[in-house]
Design a protein around this motif. Structure first.
Motif, PDB file in Angstrom:
ATOM      1  N   ALA A  90     -20.611  -7.073  10.247  1.00 18.85           N
ATOM      2  CA  ALA A  90     -19.788  -6.581   9.130  1.00 18.85           C
ATOM      3  C   ALA A  90     -20.414  -6.939   7.789  1.00 18.85           C
ATOM      4  O   ALA A  90     -20.314  -6.174   6.821  1.00 18.85           O
ATOM      5  CB  ALA A  90     -18.374  -7.145   9.213  1.00 18.85           C
ATOM      6  N   ALA A 168     -16.191  -8.797   3.415  1.00 17.67           N
ATOM      7  CA  ALA A 168     -16.661  -9.310   4.694  1.00 17.67           C
ATOM      8  C   ALA A 168     -16.728 -10.837   4.699  1.00 17.67           C
ATOM      9  O   ALA A 168     -16.386 -11.485   5.698  1.00 17.67           O
ATOM     10  CB  ALA A 168     -18.032  -8.720   5.018  1.00 17.67           C
ATOM     11  N   SER A 226     -17.853  -7.841  14.816  1.00 18.92           N
ATOM     12  CA  SER A 226     -17.170  -7.357  13.618  1.00 18.92           C
ATOM     13  C   SER A 226     -17.708  -6.013  13.164  1.00 18.92           C
ATOM     14  O   SER A 226     -18.796  -5.584  13.548  1.00 18.92           O
ATOM     15  CB  SER A 226     -17.314  -8.375  12.482  1.00 18.92           C
ATOM     16  OG  SER A 226     -18.683  -8.545  12.122  1.00 18.92           O
ATOM     17  N   TYR A 228     -17.437  -3.124   9.526  1.00 18.12           N
ATOM     18  CA  TYR A 228     -16.983  -2.870   8.158  1.00 18.12           C
ATOM     19  C   TYR A 228     -16.963  -1.362   7.941  1.00 18.12           C
ATOM     20  O   TYR A 228     -17.965  -0.673   8.168  1.00 18.12           O
ATOM     21  CB  TYR A 228     -17.917  -3.527   7.137  1.00 18.12           C
ATOM     22  CG  TYR A 228     -17.453  -3.366   5.701  1.00 18.12           C
ATOM     23  CD1 TYR A 228     -16.446  -4.179   5.194  1.00 18.12           C
ATOM     24  CD2 TYR A 228     -18.020  -2.413   4.856  1.00 18.12           C
ATOM     25  CE1 TYR A 228     -16.013  -4.043   3.881  1.00 18.12           C
ATOM     26  CE2 TYR A 228     -17.585  -2.272   3.551  1.00 18.12           C
ATOM     27  CZ  TYR A 228     -16.585  -3.098   3.066  1.00 18.12           C
ATOM     28  OH  TYR A 228     -16.149  -2.951   1.765  1.00 18.12           O
ATOM     29  N   ALA A 245     -12.851  -4.921   6.718  1.00 16.84           N
ATOM     30  CA  ALA A 245     -13.702  -5.748   7.566  1.00 16.84           C
ATOM     31  C   ALA A 245     -12.825  -6.307   8.671  1.00 16.84           C
ATOM     32  O   ALA A 245     -11.762  -6.882   8.386  1.00 16.84           O
ATOM     33  CB  ALA A 245     -14.332  -6.886   6.762  1.00 16.84           C
TER      34      ALA A 245
END
Length: 325
Positions: A90, A168, A226, A228, A245
């Motif tokens: 992310a 993030a 993760s 984004y 995020a």
């Protein structure tokens, strides 16, 4: 033309001392924001202290799988570092979506965190703006406020924080390290950004002469999964209307852990703690994600032109959580 002095010290102590003793001095790293604001007359510094000779350009390992991002490391370099891409995707994605290639090659990590708001009333130099001229008022409250914040606002300021990277970093509890006349200290990134309240001109808890030297990303397994996502008016370089995020840990169909932060909707990078609390222990279903998104946005305060951000944020949160799961 306004006179401007320039210095390029070779050690941090000298740089800190030069800015500390001159209230009209500022640090200069990549210059992608600072030079802009000087040129249009929003910033009126008389001394720029170039810190590019200082040794803060590296990405270093931390115990437990974390990473330390040097404050002078460039956005492009950090975004494409294999360790960042693998452990904090992310963060890499936020950096790549945060600026054009030319800007990413110059802009520093520390400078990105300290960039000023992109509110047109702040930048035009003449409209009432409490960030630029405390006590003048906020032209955006009753003006053209389509891009402005709906969370964390005050009657004094509704400007949206512009950094993608910061969103993030807030999601994963990064820590900002600074040095200054009083020594060094560490600041949780969520505390590094101040809500406008009655003093919108104060955006960070930094004292005169304090300099960001590094950002620590704690090693967490959840961060490696993760993502984004940035929703904007155009696919090319543009600021977020809404960004998310997110990372999820799901076991047995139940959310065990979650990290969620929002951009484009808050006066600071917005950690979605209400939604996180709603999700832990809940079924990992689209219905759960939608309920959490509605709960997070329930405190939104909309203006004439930005009410669309609430349903847009809710849909984006639910979509990104579903994808992350």
């Amino acid at each position: 033309m306004r006179p401007l002095s320039y210095a390029r010290p070779h050690d941090a102590a000298t740089a800190v001392a030069m800015v500390q003793r001159n209230p009209d001095a500022a640090f200069l790293a990549g210059g992608t924001t600072e030079v802009d604001l000087l040129r249009i007359g929003v910033h009126r510094h008389d001394l720029l202290v170039d810190i590019n000779e200082l040794p803060y350009r590296e990405v270093e390992e931390l115990p437990g799988g974390g990473l330390r991002l040097g404050a002078l490391s460039r956005m492009s370099d950090v975004a494409r570092d294999p360790r960042v891409m693998a452990r904090f995707p992310a963060v890499s994605q936020a950096l790549l979506l945060g600026a054009s290639e030319q800007l990413r090659n110059m802009a520093s990590i520390g400078g990105n965190l300290c960039q000023r708001v992109r509110c047109g009333y702040f930048r035009d130099g003449i409209s009432p703006c409490n960030k630029r001229d405390p006590g003048a008022g906020c032209a955006a409250v009753d003006g053209l406020n389509r891009g402005h914040a709906v969370l964390g606002t005050s009657p004094q300021c509704i400007a949206t924080h512009p950094s993608d990277l910061a969103v993030a970093l807030v999601a994963f509890d990064a820590v900002v390290h600074v040095i200054g006349p009083g020594g060094s200290r560490a600041i949780a990134v969520d505390d590094f950004y101040l809500l406008p309240g009655d003093a919108p001109q104060r955006e960070h808890p930094l004292g005169r002469g304090e300099l960001i030297v590094a950002v620590d990303l704690p090693g967490e397994v959840i961060a490696a999964r993760s993502t984004y996502v940035k929703v904007r008016d155009r696919q090319s370089y543009e600021f977020a209307l809404v960004s998310v995020a997110a990372a999820l840990t799901v076991s047995g169909g139940v959310v065990q852990d979650v990290r969620l932060a929002l951009g484009g909707v808050g006066t600071k990078p917005w950690r979605a703690r209400i939604a996180e609390a709603e999700l832990v222990g809940a079924p990992a279903t689209r219905e759960s994600y939608e309920r959490a998104a509605v709960a997070e946005m329930s405190g939104a305060e909309v203006r004439e032109h930005n009410a669309f951000k609430v349903p847009l944020a809710q849909r984006t949160i639910a979509r990104v959580l579903a994808a992350a799961a």
